[in-house]
Design a protein around this motif. Structure first.
Motif, mmCIF file in Angstrom:
data_model
loop_
_atom_site.group_PDB
_atom_site.id
_atom_site.type_symbol
_atom_site.label_atom_id
_atom_site.label_comp_id
_atom_site.label_asym_id
_atom_site.label_seq_id
_atom_site.Cartn_x
_atom_site.Cartn_y
_atom_site.Cartn_z
ATOM 1 N N PRO A 155 0.801 -1.232 0.000
ATOM 2 C CA PRO A 155 0.000 0.000 0.000
ATOM 3 C C PRO A 155 0.830 1.277 0.000
ATOM 4 N N HIS A 156 2.115 1.190 0.376
ATOM 5 C CA HIS A 156 2.955 2.381 0.474
ATOM 6 C C HIS A 156 3.627 2.764 -0.841
ATOM 7 N N VAL A 157 3.516 1.904 -1.843
ATOM 8 C CA VAL A 157 4.190 2.161 -3.122
ATOM 9 C C VAL A 157 3.150 2.432 -4.198
ATOM 10 N N GLY A 158 2.917 3.719 -4.446
ATOM 11 C CA GLY A 158 1.975 4.121 -5.476
ATOM 12 C C GLY A 158 2.712 4.502 -6.749
ATOM 13 N N PHE A 159 1.963 4.881 -7.759
ATOM 14 C CA PHE A 159 2.552 5.273 -9.035
ATOM 15 C C PHE A 159 2.285 6.742 -9.348
ATOM 16 N N LEU A 160 1.101 7.207 -8.994
ATOM 17 C CA LEU A 160 0.793 8.625 -9.156
ATOM 18 C C LEU A 160 1.284 9.413 -7.946
ATOM 19 N N HIS A 161 0.981 8.926 -6.763
ATOM 20 C CA HIS A 161 1.413 9.585 -5.532
ATOM 21 C C HIS A 161 2.796 9.079 -5.128
ATOM 22 N N GLU A 162 3.593 9.989 -4.593
ATOM 23 C CA GLU A 162 4.970 9.653 -4.210
ATOM 24 C C GLU A 162 4.986 8.624 -3.078
ATOM 25 N N MET A 163 6.015 7.780 -3.077
ATOM 26 C CA MET A 163 6.168 6.760 -2.050
ATOM 27 C C MET A 163 6.514 7.419 -0.725
ATOM 28 N N ASN A 164 5.796 7.024 0.312
ATOM 29 C CA ASN A 164 6.021 7.571 1.649
ATOM 30 C C ASN A 164 5.618 6.515 2.657
ATOM 31 N N SER A 165 6.519 6.202 3.572
ATOM 32 C CA SER A 165 6.266 5.124 4.533
ATOM 33 C C SER A 165 5.091 5.431 5.458
ATOM 34 N N SER A 166 4.773 6.720 5.629
ATOM 35 C CA SER A 166 3.677 7.095 6.529
ATOM 36 C C SER A 166 2.361 7.301 5.783
ATOM 37 N N LYS A 167 2.381 7.114 4.449
ATOM 38 C CA LYS A 167 1.170 7.319 3.657
ATOM 39 C C LYS A 167 0.882 6.090 2.796
ATOM 40 N N ASN A 168 -0.411 5.847 2.600
ATOM 41 C CA ASN A 168 -0.831 4.706 1.785
ATOM 42 C C ASN A 168 -0.948 5.152 0.321
ATOM 43 N N SER A 169 0.205 5.342 -0.313
ATOM 44 C CA SER A 169 0.245 5.964 -1.640
ATOM 45 C C SER A 169 -0.550 5.186 -2.687
ATOM 46 N N LEU A 170 -0.471 3.865 -2.683
ATOM 47 C CA LEU A 170 -1.218 3.084 -3.667
ATOM 48 C C LEU A 170 -2.717 3.186 -3.407
ATOM 49 N N ALA A 171 -3.094 3.249 -2.134
ATOM 50 C CA ALA A 171 -4.512 3.432 -1.803
ATOM 51 C C ALA A 171 -4.998 4.783 -2.321
ATOM 52 N N TYR A 172 -4.156 5.815 -2.235
ATOM 53 C CA TYR A 172 -4.522 7.123 -2.767
ATOM 54 C C TYR A 172 -4.687 7.056 -4.292
ATOM 55 N N ASP A 173 -3.816 6.281 -4.957
ATOM 56 C CA ASP A 173 -3.952 6.101 -6.408
ATOM 57 C C ASP A 173 -5.319 5.504 -6.752
ATOM 58 N N LEU A 174 -5.661 4.422 -6.070
ATOM 59 C CA LEU A 174 -6.933 3.752 -6.335
ATOM 60 C C LEU A 174 -8.116 4.639 -5.979
ATOM 61 N N GLN A 175 -7.960 5.425 -4.926
ATOM 62 C CA GLN A 175 -9.027 6.334 -4.531
ATOM 63 C C GLN A 175 -9.412 7.286 -5.661
ATOM 64 N N GLU A 176 -8.421 7.726 -6.423
ATOM 65 C CA GLU A 176 -8.692 8.694 -7.482
ATOM 66 C C GLU A 176 -9.752 8.177 -8.458
ATOM 67 N N THR A 177 -9.775 6.876 -8.680
ATOM 68 C CA THR A 177 -10.714 6.309 -9.646
ATOM 69 C C THR A 177 -12.090 6.036 -9.045
ATOM 70 N N PHE A 178 -12.200 6.074 -7.713
ATOM 71 C CA PHE A 178 -13.473 5.757 -7.069
ATOM 72 C C PHE A 178 -14.003 6.875 -6.168
ATOM 73 N N ARG A 179 -13.319 8.027 -6.139
ATOM 74 C CA ARG A 179 -13.779 9.149 -5.317
ATOM 75 C C ARG A 179 -15.184 9.604 -5.710
ATOM 76 N N PHE A 180 -15.531 9.410 -6.973
ATOM 77 C CA PHE A 180 -16.830 9.880 -7.447
ATOM 78 C C PHE A 180 -17.976 9.277 -6.646
ATOM 79 N N ILE A 181 -17.782 8.068 -6.116
ATOM 80 C CA ILE A 181 -18.825 7.417 -5.329
ATOM 81 C C ILE A 181 -19.086 8.208 -4.048
#
Length: 404
Positions: free
Chosen positions: A226-252
């Protein structure tokens, strides 16, 4: 998907006689807290969301929940996701290695980051199209932004394009929000949960935390980091991959929050102002937002020739990403499935109802009382729905007008 929200004071979760006993917290001394009992192998919850200040969660209760694949999500007072306790993750090490290699490969990372943004653009248009059916002042055009997106070859550039579209999106979204909500769109300042100063941003932040927890559950189940995203920068204290996925489902979440606003479901008593002048949800407000987001996540769409809930689609898309990273899929796409939503109470229908006479309505086979009720609802700002027979007759009348 089924969520259980626990809030208030004195939450209690423990195991007795092999059964899980859950007791909600108290909101006041006048109300008795709700109690739930779950038998082994008969647990129908996916996620327990804890939004309370005090209580007990025994070690045995944690074991019981983890063994029944139930996630525990703990939210801070401001609605921010503090932590999650997840069921055992996939042990496929190859998936994580493939994810790390893809992150290190600049072209692959940019390609995936662009995929997330393309999906966000697509769903932003869906939301604004939906709002425009009822609020014609909404105007938007992302064509130039899509062109910029296709030409941009850096992560920073992609984030810049995404930020520009987000700014346009929220400015138009705000046009559908009543002025008494004092909605100030969503600049970087308002995206921070602790800085939320208006009701809409508070609800959005809380809803996004629920969505983040769902993304983490999906990521965990397919064995990604979860800490290794592609759009959001990698950060050990942030769930970067979860933030990536959120972008596609925020509309809900956006649609769920707007639904609460338009229905007038939120009361002044559902919010509380802190000493720092930030706003937060009270337990009653948190329950309303949780139930609405859960309802929208359980709406269905056709994907792979089957009907799936959007929470299930989130899991399927996360699994497809993992398969793409390990080479089992040649392509990955976050735009599909399309989200189709059309208002029954759009401006055209409202005007049609207001224009039709009682004599003409009677000829269609309906009573005067039915039309009176429809006209009353058409004049109101609140949303409404039409049954199948009324829709058919209105469409029949619409066709008669066109012919004449």
């Amino acid at each position: 998907m089924k969520l259980l929200l626990l809030n208030g004071h004195g939450i209690d979760m423990r195991v007795s006689g092999a059964k899980l006993h859950i007791k909600e917290g108290r909101f006041s001394t006048k109300e008795e807290p709700q109690e739930y009992v779950y038998s082994p192998k008969r647990m129908d919850l996916d996620n327990i969301v804890v939004y309370g200040k005090s209580g007990n969660l025994t070690l045995e209760a944690i074991r019981w929940l983890i063994k029944h694949n139930v996630q525990i999500s703990i939210l801070n007072w401001d609605g921010k996701l503090l932590t999650t306790m997840l069921p055992p993750e996939s042990t496929n090490v190859k998936t994580k290695f493939s994810q790390y290699h893809a992150f290190e490969d600049e072209q692959t990372r940019i390609k995936l980051a662009r995929k997330f943004i393309e999906a966000k653009f697509d769903k932003s248009i869906v939301v604004l199209d939906f709002l425009k059916q009822r609020y014609p002042d909404i105007e938007f055009d992302f064509s130039d932004d899509v062109e910029k997106l296709n030409k941009t070859g850096t992560i920073r550039g992609l984030m810049g394009v995404e930020g520009g579209v987000a700014w346009k999106y929220w400015n138009e979204f705000a046009k559908a929000i009543p002025s008494d909500y004092d909605f100030c769109a969503r600049s970087d300042q308002y995206r921070r949960p602790i800085a939320a100063g208006d009701k809409v941003n508070v609800m959005l932040n809380y809803g996004y935390s629920l969505l983040e927890a769902e993304c983490l559950r999906a990521i965990n189940s397919v064995g990604l980091d979860p800490h290794v995203g592609f759009l959001h920068e990698m950060n050990s204290s942030k769930n970067s991959l979860a933030y990536d996925l959120q972008e596609t489902f925020r509309f809900i979440v956006d649609l769920a929050v707007f639904s609460l606003v338009e229905k007038g479901a939120m009361d002044k008593q559902d919010f509380i102002r802190t000493e720092t002048y930030a706003l937060r949800l009270k337990p009653t407000g948190a329950r309303k937002v949780t139930e609405e987001v859960n309802q929208w996540l359980n709406k269905r769409a056709k994907y792979r020739n089957k009907q799936h809930t959007w929470s299930a689609i989130l899991l399927l898309k996360t699994r497809e990403l993992a398969q793409y990273l390990v080479g089992k899929r040649k392509t990955v796409d976050f735009v599909s499935p399309a989200y189709e939503i059309e208002r029954q109470d759009n401006m055209e229908i409202r005007q049609l109802i207001l224009d039709i006479s009682y004599v003409e309505w009677k000829k269609l086979g309906f009573s005067k009382g039915t039309l009176h009720d429809l006209k009353r609802r058409a004049k109101n700002d609140k949303p409404f729905s039409l049954n199948k027979h009324v829709q058919e007759r209105l469409n029949q009348w619409k066709r008669l007008i066109v012919v004449s």
